[in-house]
Design an enzyme around this catalytic site. Sequence first.
Site, PDB file in Angstrom:
ATOM      1  CG  HIS B  40      -0.350   0.356   2.516  1.00  0.00           C
ATOM      2  ND1 HIS B  40       0.144  -0.586   3.408  1.00  0.00           N
ATOM      3  CD2 HIS B  40      -0.147   1.569   3.107  1.00  0.00           C
ATOM      4  CE1 HIS B  40       0.620   0.035   4.469  1.00  0.00           C
ATOM      5  NE2 HIS B  40       0.447   1.351   4.312  1.00  0.00           N
ATOM      6  CG  ASP B  93       0.237  -3.870   2.798  1.00  0.00           C
ATOM      7  OD1 ASP B  93       0.569  -3.416   1.671  1.00  0.00           O
ATOM      8  OD2 ASP B  93       0.158  -3.184   3.834  1.00  0.00           O
ATOM      9  CB  SER B 198       3.112   1.954   5.886  1.00  0.00           C
ATOM     10  OG  SER B 198       1.993   1.980   6.698  1.00  0.00           O
TER      11      SER B 198
END
Lengths: 439, 248
Positions: B40, B93, B198
């Site tokens: 992502h 992910d 992230s």
Amino acid sequence: SLPLPDSGPLIHGEVKSPQYPQPYPPNLLKQWDLNVPEGFQIRLTFTHLDIEPSAGCYYDSVTVLYDKKLLGKFCGTENSANDHHPGYEPILSPGNRLTLVFQTDDYNPERRQNVGFSAQYQATDIDECSAPEPEDGSGPLCSQICLNTLGSYLCACHHGYELHSDQRTCMLSCGGGIFDEPTGHLFSPGYPNPAPHALSCQYVISVEAGFTVYLNFSDKFHIESVNTEEGPNCYYHWLELTVPHEKPVKLCGGTSPGLINTNSNNVTLDYHTDDQGLSNGWSLDYSTNRVKCPVPGVVVKGRVTPSLTEYFYRDYIYVRCDQGYKLMADGREIESFSTMCQSNAQWHLPLPECHIIDCGEPDPLLNGGVRFLSGAENQYLSTVEYHCNEPFYSLLGSTNVTFTCEADRKWRLTRDESFSPVCLPVCGRPTQYIEGYQR
Amino acid sequence: IIGGSEAPEHTIPWQVLLNINSNRGGGMVIADRWILTAAHVVVHQGQQSPAQSIRIFMGDTDIHRMETSFVHPASVHVHPEYNDQDGLNFNNDIALIKLQEPITFNAAVMPLCLPAKNATYTTGLVGLVSGFGTTNDGGRQMITNKLKYVMLPVVDQEKCRESITLWKKIRPNTPDLTDNMFCAGTPEGTQDSCQGDSGGPFSVDINGRSWAAGIVSWGIKCGQRGKYGVYTKVINYLDWIKQVMQEN
């Protein structure tokens, strides 16, 4: 066929009296000079003759002459009763010429008209060998064998004799000539009996270049020598040995020279006797040996094969280098080397050298390095060590790895293994750790 | 990083800062041409960010010292089963970024090991989470330019699922926890990863060697009591990682 040029003498022909076969005219004097090539004689045949007959052919006649020598004088007809008609038997000239003279007077009987004559002639080979010996005392035409040939003759000799330069006299053969076999046997004429006088015999021993002729005289050796104040001398009889680029040597006396190394592949022996004295002659066996090349030197870090004590013409030698060394000639590397002993007793190539091999620069190692451990740089058996930039890279399964310059000019880990070191990244091992002491 | 500390130099040399359209993300070096991150981070509203829009920083703990020394990727490889259309699906992910030139490793840049095939994610196993993401200072959210880290334990998968289920009752639009994810954190909160982290590493140290157990993926708020951070479970993707690296 006879070798007659177009413009040369005829080898056959016909002669007719004037106006033949019509009656010949009075007051004639006609001459024919017939010629055939040397070595031939003329065969003349009257095919018809009709000339006024008279005693001794006094009025009309045909006369046959050889160099003014009368061979016949003819007249009359075939049926006349006198002896002056030639008939049909041929007339032979002693040589290659013949002259015919036809002569008539001024009167011819009216009751009969004589037509003259017709004659054929041809060249006939002379058999010189059958000719009687000349009376001048010069001896027979050939001293031994006479061979008649067309237009000439040849003299020949019995075995063991040879024709003298006068082409008619036979002499005892020298047995000389050129000897090109690797071994052979020579002896003087008549050996071991006394040789004829006035001999001049030449013997040439000529073998392939690269060989040396050895003469081995038999014990029975006898060539007349003359004792002088200086000692025996080969004044009148001798055997002379000649080799190229050397002074000739004359041999005589009663002692065999034994074995002579001529150091040459060409030897000439001239045997000479004069018209007096006594020589029983000589005999020898000759043999040949290959010429010898010098023993090759030593090749440092190499080997010359085969290793012999002597090397002869056409022998090959090879040079190999020790492991880790390479052949060099004229500053260049060569794959192999061989050289041959030449006919001039020299090696056709000089010996090469053996130089140590070089593996070249070892390959660089990404994220690592290389350093020399031992030996001359990059040369045979020198060793290098690869390492990685620690602690961020490491060699698989090892800290350092050592390579050796091997005989195949490769850097090798071991003799059988070609291995390219790789520096693998080290993961997950930071150089600084997060330290916490408080509890 | 919430409730963490500034990382000393050379302690987390695999840490990568990604900057994509002014948004921060994290990543980790796993080979001299490869960076592992979360899908992502490189996919925005269902569209993969073009390689030229991605700037990659590494080798330092201070953004100021790195800001002029970034590189662009040669290619980006998002897991083919990653499919987040609405920001609620973080399954798979994971993404790989290939660099244009290989990196030479040193004390400041070093790869993180991939997990062994038999590695386990035991509850309580402590991992080191790091990043240049949002931090806090006395309850206020702050943007930091220093690399921060925090040590977090792996949370029992069922405990984590219960925590998320509870929250779902309040906020139905909450992502699901799958077997490709694991949770880390403490029930009391205060220590967590946060926005901007992230893609960064959750690394586990065993006997002085660190391996990549997880990728910072998602969570409900940051550092909240009774909530945990959710991480992509790297061990589930060893074959895919190997395949992408070999094929590229």
